[in-house]
Design a protein around this motif. Structure first.
Motif, PDB file in Angstrom:
ATOM      1  N   VAL A   1       0.673  -1.442  -0.309  1.00 37.26           N
ATOM      2  CA  VAL A   1      -0.022  -0.192   0.038  1.00 37.26           C
ATOM      3  C   VAL A   1       0.969   1.339   0.417  1.00 37.26           C
ATOM      4  O   VAL A   1       0.310   2.607  -0.460  1.00 37.26           O
ATOM      5  CB  VAL A   1      -1.041   0.124   1.234  1.00 37.26           C
ATOM      6  N   GLU A   2       1.518   1.116   0.701  1.00 35.12           N
ATOM      7  CA  GLU A   2       2.788   2.661   0.658  1.00 35.12           C
ATOM      8  C   GLU A   2       3.274   2.910  -0.431  1.00 35.12           C
ATOM      9  O   GLU A   2       3.663   3.418  -1.039  1.00 35.12           O
ATOM     10  CB  GLU A   2       3.772   2.286   2.056  1.00 35.12           C
ATOM     11  N   VAL A   3       3.694   1.631  -1.019  1.00 36.57           N
ATOM     12  CA  VAL A   3       4.928   2.006  -2.425  1.00 36.57           C
ATOM     13  C   VAL A   3       3.711   2.156  -3.367  1.00 36.57           C
ATOM     14  O   VAL A   3       4.229   3.247  -3.847  1.00 36.57           O
ATOM     15  CB  VAL A   3       5.367   0.275  -2.786  1.00 36.57           C
ATOM     16  N   GLY A   4       2.318   1.956  -3.517  1.00 32.79           N
ATOM     17  CA  GLY A   4       1.467   2.377  -4.548  1.00 32.79           C
ATOM     18  C   GLY A   4       0.939   3.545  -4.121  1.00 32.79           C
ATOM     19  O   GLY A   4       1.045   4.294  -4.705  1.00 32.79           O
ATOM     20  N   LEU A   5       1.055   4.182  -2.870  1.00 28.08           N
ATOM     21  CA  LEU A   5       0.878   5.228  -2.602  1.00 28.08           C
ATOM     22  C   LEU A   5       2.008   6.205  -3.017  1.00 28.08           C
ATOM     23  O   LEU A   5       1.793   7.296  -3.353  1.00 28.08           O
ATOM     24  CB  LEU A   5       0.617   5.593  -0.648  1.00 28.08           C
ATOM     25  N   ARG A   6       3.282   5.645  -3.000  1.00 29.82           N
ATOM     26  CA  ARG A   6       4.067   6.211  -3.376  1.00 29.82           C
ATOM     27  C   ARG A   6       4.331   6.625  -4.598  1.00 29.82           C
ATOM     28  O   ARG A   6       4.490   8.152  -5.740  1.00 29.82           O
ATOM     29  CB  ARG A   6       5.543   6.134  -2.723  1.00 29.82           C
ATOM     30  N   LEU A   7       3.942   5.621  -5.918  1.00 31.98           N
ATOM     31  CA  LEU A   7       3.810   4.861  -7.057  1.00 31.98           C
ATOM     32  C   LEU A   7       2.856   6.147  -8.012  1.00 31.98           C
ATOM     33  O   LEU A   7       2.476   6.870  -8.720  1.00 31.98           O
ATOM     34  CB  LEU A   7       4.134   4.202  -7.161  1.00 31.98           C
ATOM     35  N   ALA A   8       1.832   6.569  -7.010  1.00 27.47           N
ATOM     36  CA  ALA A   8      -0.091   7.126  -7.405  1.00 27.47           C
ATOM     37  C   ALA A   8       0.209   8.836  -7.100  1.00 27.47           C
ATOM     38  O   ALA A   8      -0.508   9.349  -7.238  1.00 27.47           O
ATOM     39  CB  ALA A   8      -0.930   6.607  -6.964  1.00 27.47           C
ATOM     40  N   THR A   9       0.984   9.038  -5.665  1.00 28.88           N
ATOM     41  CA  THR A   9       1.556  10.385  -5.372  1.00 28.88           C
ATOM     42  C   THR A   9       1.857  11.643  -6.866  1.00 28.88           C
ATOM     43  O   THR A   9       3.446  10.997  -6.968  1.00 28.88           O
ATOM     44  CB  THR A   9       2.122  10.429  -3.981  1.00 28.88           C
ATOM     45  N   PRO A  10       1.837  12.342  -7.333  1.00 27.36           N
ATOM     46  CA  PRO A  10       2.651  13.180  -8.030  1.00 27.36           C
ATOM     47  C   PRO A  10       3.249  13.895  -7.220  1.00 27.36           C
ATOM     48  O   PRO A  10       3.504  14.245  -5.994  1.00 27.36           O
ATOM     49  CB  PRO A  10       2.086  14.127  -8.792  1.00 27.36           C
ATOM     50  N   ARG A  11       5.035  13.906  -7.448  1.00 28.36           N
ATOM     51  CA  ARG A  11       6.078  14.471  -7.304  1.00 28.36           C
ATOM     52  C   ARG A  11       5.621  16.125  -7.493  1.00 28.36           C
ATOM     53  O   ARG A  11       5.318  16.677  -8.437  1.00 28.36           O
ATOM     54  CB  ARG A  11       6.915  14.120  -8.106  1.00 28.36           C
ATOM     55  N   ARG A  12       6.043  16.511  -6.628  1.00 30.53           N
ATOM     56  CA  ARG A  12       6.219  18.265  -6.405  1.00 30.53           C
ATOM     57  C   ARG A  12       7.653  18.477  -7.765  1.00 30.53           C
ATOM     58  O   ARG A  12       8.136  17.917  -7.285  1.00 30.53           O
ATOM     59  CB  ARG A  12       6.747  18.616  -5.148  1.00 30.53           C
ATOM     60  N   ALA A  13       7.109  19.793  -8.048  1.00 30.56           N
ATOM     61  CA  ALA A  13       8.287  20.198  -9.022  1.00 30.56           C
ATOM     62  C   ALA A  13       9.294  20.325  -7.779  1.00 30.56           C
ATOM     63  O   ALA A  13       8.839  20.942  -6.792  1.00 30.56           O
ATOM     64  CB  ALA A  13       7.863  21.222  -9.582  1.00 30.56           C
ATOM     65  N   ALA A  14      10.506  20.289  -8.393  1.00 38.47           N
ATOM     66  CA  ALA A  14      11.716  21.285  -7.967  1.00 38.47           C
ATOM     67  C   ALA A  14      11.453  22.114  -7.859  1.00 38.47           C
ATOM     68  O   ALA A  14      11.421  22.834  -8.804  1.00 38.47           O
ATOM     69  CB  ALA A  14      13.102  20.627  -8.166  1.00 38.47           C
ATOM     70  N   PRO A  15      11.815  22.927  -6.855  1.00 36.66           N
ATOM     71  CA  PRO A  15      12.153  25.169  -6.907  1.00 36.66           C
ATOM     72  C   PRO A  15      13.902  24.461  -8.109  1.00 36.66           C
ATOM     73  O   PRO A  15      14.173  24.129  -7.816  1.00 36.66           O
ATOM     74  CB  PRO A  15      12.681  25.075  -6.143  1.00 36.66           C
ATOM     75  N   ALA A  16      13.176  25.705  -9.135  1.00 34.86           N
ATOM     76  CA  ALA A  16      14.197  26.286  -9.468  1.00 34.86           C
ATOM     77  C   ALA A  16      15.493  26.551  -8.828  1.00 34.86           C
ATOM     78  O   ALA A  16      15.743  27.760  -7.818  1.00 34.86           O
ATOM     79  CB  ALA A  16      14.011  27.397 -10.238  1.00 34.86           C
TER      80      ALA A  16
END
Length: 64
Positions: free
Chosen positions: A46-61
């Motif tokens: 479940v934890e791995v699935g949530l990590r894969l399904a959650t969009p990553r935040r854009a890294a600050p420039a």
């Protein structure tokens, strides 16, 4: 007052009951272990699935 032999006999009976209860607990504990492993594996998935399904935040420039 209890005769010492009677007291000793009662002690032996109680000790045998406790040993039997401990043996029964050990047998049931061995049966329960796969369920614990299954639950731990399930929550890990479940934890791995949530990590894969959650969009990553854009890294600050980088500021230069």
């Amino acid at each position: 007052m209890l005769d010492p032999r009677t007291h000793l006999a009662l002690h032996h009976i109680r000790a045998a009951e406790l040993r039997a209860a401990a043996a029964a607990y050990r047998r049931t504990a061995e049966i329960r272990r796969p369920r614990e492993l299954r639950a731990r594996l399930g929550w890990t998935l479940v934890e791995v699935g949530l990590r894969l399904a959650t969009p990553r935040r854009a890294a600050p420039a980088p500021s230069s």
